[in-house]
Design a protein around this motif. Structure first.
Motif, short mmCIF file in Angstrom:
data_model
loop_
_atom_site.label_atom_id
_atom_site.label_comp_id
_atom_site.label_asym_id
_atom_site.label_seq_id
_atom_site.Cartn_x
_atom_site.Cartn_y
_atom_site.Cartn_z
N ARG A 34 0.84 -1.21 0.00
CA ARG A 34 0.00 0.00 0.00
C ARG A 34 0.87 1.25 0.00
NH1 ARG A 34 -2.02 3.28 4.29
NH2 ARG A 34 -3.74 4.53 3.54
N ASN A 35 1.92 1.26 0.81
CA ASN A 35 2.79 2.44 0.86
C ASN A 35 3.55 2.64 -0.44
OD1 ASN A 35 2.29 3.61 3.36
ND2 ASN A 35 3.57 2.12 4.40
N ILE A 36 4.02 1.57 -1.04
CA ILE A 36 4.78 1.72 -2.28
C ILE A 36 3.89 2.18 -3.42
CG2 ILE A 36 6.01 0.40 -4.06
CD1 ILE A 36 7.36 -1.14 -1.84
N THR A 37 2.66 1.68 -3.48
CA THR A 37 1.81 1.98 -4.64
C THR A 37 1.00 3.26 -4.48
OG1 THR A 37 0.07 0.56 -3.76
CG2 THR A 37 1.62 -0.43 -5.32
N THR A 38 0.57 3.63 -3.28
CA THR A 38 -0.36 4.76 -3.15
C THR A 38 0.14 5.93 -2.32
OG1 THR A 38 -1.47 3.78 -1.25
CG2 THR A 38 -2.35 3.24 -3.42
N ALA A 50 12.34 12.72 -10.14
CA ALA A 50 12.89 13.96 -10.69
C ALA A 50 11.95 15.14 -10.49
CB ALA A 50 13.17 13.79 -12.18
N ALA A 51 10.69 14.87 -10.15
CA ALA A 51 9.72 15.95 -9.98
C ALA A 51 9.99 16.79 -8.74
CB ALA A 51 8.30 15.37 -9.92
N GLY A 52 10.72 16.26 -7.78
CA GLY A 52 11.00 17.02 -6.56
C GLY A 52 9.83 16.99 -5.60
N ILE A 53 9.73 18.03 -4.79
CA ILE A 53 8.66 18.11 -3.80
C ILE A 53 7.41 18.66 -4.47
CG2 ILE A 53 7.91 19.18 -1.65
CD1 ILE A 53 10.85 19.20 -0.81
N LEU A 54 6.34 17.93 -4.36
CA LEU A 54 5.08 18.34 -4.98
C LEU A 54 4.12 18.87 -3.92
CD1 LEU A 54 4.55 15.27 -7.31
CD2 LEU A 54 5.53 17.47 -7.90
N GLU A 55 3.32 19.80 -4.28
CA GLU A 55 2.27 20.32 -3.41
C GLU A 55 0.96 19.64 -3.75
OE1 GLU A 55 2.75 22.51 -0.97
OE2 GLU A 55 4.87 22.80 -1.43
N ASN A 56 0.88 18.34 -3.48
CA ASN A 56 -0.31 17.57 -3.84
C ASN A 56 -1.11 17.25 -2.57
OD1 ASN A 56 1.59 15.87 -2.82
ND2 ASN A 56 1.50 14.37 -4.45
N PHE A 57 -1.79 18.24 -2.06
CA PHE A 57 -2.54 18.08 -0.83
C PHE A 57 -3.74 17.15 -1.00
CE2 PHE A 57 -0.52 22.29 -0.44
CZ PHE A 57 0.29 22.01 0.64
N ASP A 58 -4.37 17.18 -2.17
CA ASP A 58 -5.53 16.31 -2.39
C ASP A 58 -5.13 14.84 -2.37
OD1 ASP A 58 -7.21 18.46 -2.61
OD2 ASP A 58 -6.97 18.61 -4.79
N GLU A 59 -4.01 14.52 -2.99
CA GLU A 59 -3.55 13.13 -3.00
C GLU A 59 -3.17 12.68 -1.59
OE1 GLU A 59 -0.35 10.35 -5.41
OE2 GLU A 59 -0.37 12.51 -5.70
N GLY A 60 -2.55 13.56 -0.83
CA GLY A 60 -2.20 13.23 0.55
C GLY A 60 -3.43 13.03 1.41
N LYS A 61 -4.46 13.84 1.19
CA LYS A 61 -5.69 13.68 1.95
C LYS A 61 -6.38 12.36 1.60
CE LYS A 61 -9.76 16.14 3.39
NZ LYS A 61 -10.51 17.37 3.35
N ARG A 62 -6.38 12.01 0.32
CA ARG A 62 -6.97 10.73 -0.09
C ARG A 62 -6.22 9.56 0.53
NH1 ARG A 62 -7.08 12.66 -5.46
NH2 ARG A 62 -5.26 11.36 -5.82
N TYR A 63 -4.90 9.67 0.62
CA TYR A 63 -4.10 8.60 1.21
C TYR A 63 -4.37 8.46 2.70
CZ TYR A 63 -0.09 5.93 2.79
OH TYR A 63 0.71 4.98 3.39
N SER A 64 -4.44 9.58 3.40
CA SER A 64 -4.62 9.50 4.85
C SER A 64 -6.06 9.18 5.25
CB SER A 64 -4.19 10.81 5.51
OG SER A 64 -5.06 11.86 5.14
N ARG A 65 -7.02 9.52 4.43
CA ARG A 65 -8.43 9.23 4.74
C ARG A 65 -8.90 8.02 3.95
NH1 ARG A 65 -9.92 10.80 9.07
NH2 ARG A 65 -12.05 10.73 8.37
N HIS A 66 -8.26 6.89 4.16
CA HIS A 66 -8.61 5.67 3.43
C HIS A 66 -9.94 5.11 3.93
CE1 HIS A 66 -7.05 3.52 6.94
NE2 HIS A 66 -6.02 4.34 6.87
N TRP A 67 -10.42 4.06 3.29
CA TRP A 67 -11.78 3.56 3.53
C TRP A 67 -11.98 3.11 4.96
CZ3 TRP A 67 -12.76 -1.33 5.24
CH2 TRP A 67 -11.73 -2.24 5.13
N PHE A 68 -10.98 2.50 5.58
CA PHE A 68 -11.17 2.00 6.95
C PHE A 68 -11.27 3.16 7.94
CE2 PHE A 68 -9.64 0.24 11.01
CZ PHE A 68 -10.64 -0.71 11.19
N ARG A 69 -10.47 4.18 7.75
CA ARG A 69 -10.53 5.34 8.64
C ARG A 69 -11.87 6.05 8.50
NH1 ARG A 69 -5.32 8.70 9.34
NH2 ARG A 69 -4.83 6.75 10.35
#
Length: 93
Positions: A34-38, A50-69
């Motif tokens: 799960r950690n490697i893929t998502t 090569a992209a560096g640090i991204l400001e992808n807050f939506d993707e981080g929120k989707r990752y932290s608010r998974h279905w079980f949580r």
């Protein structure tokens, strides 16, 4: 020699130990996959690194608010609520 070790370790008394170890290894493997893929912070391919640090807050929120949580949100943190209330709540006369 190998048959002696086999007879020593593979007994019916050891089956629960093998089962619990197998479940624990499966849970660890599932979390690793799960950690490697998502996980948005893990970048496996060279193009993503090569992209560096991204400001992808939506993707981080989707990752932290998974279905079980989302499933356990709003529920009381009890395993057996009826037994807890029976043991902890005073009896009303």
């Amino acid at each position: 020699m190998a048959s002696a070790a086999w007879q020593r370790w593979i007994r019916p008394e050891v089956y629960p130990l093998f089962a619990t170890t197998g479940v624990a290894v499966s849970i660890c493997a599932m979390q690793l996959i799960r950690n490697i893929t998502t996980n948005p912070d893990v970048r496996v391919t060279k193009e993503n690194r090569a992209a560096g640090i991204l400001e992808n807050f939506d993707e981080g929120k989707r990752y932290s608010r998974h279905w079980f949580r989302r499933f356990i949100d709003g529920k009381r943190p009890e395993i057996m609520p009826s037994l807890n209330s029976f043991m902890a709540d005073p009896k009303e006369d």
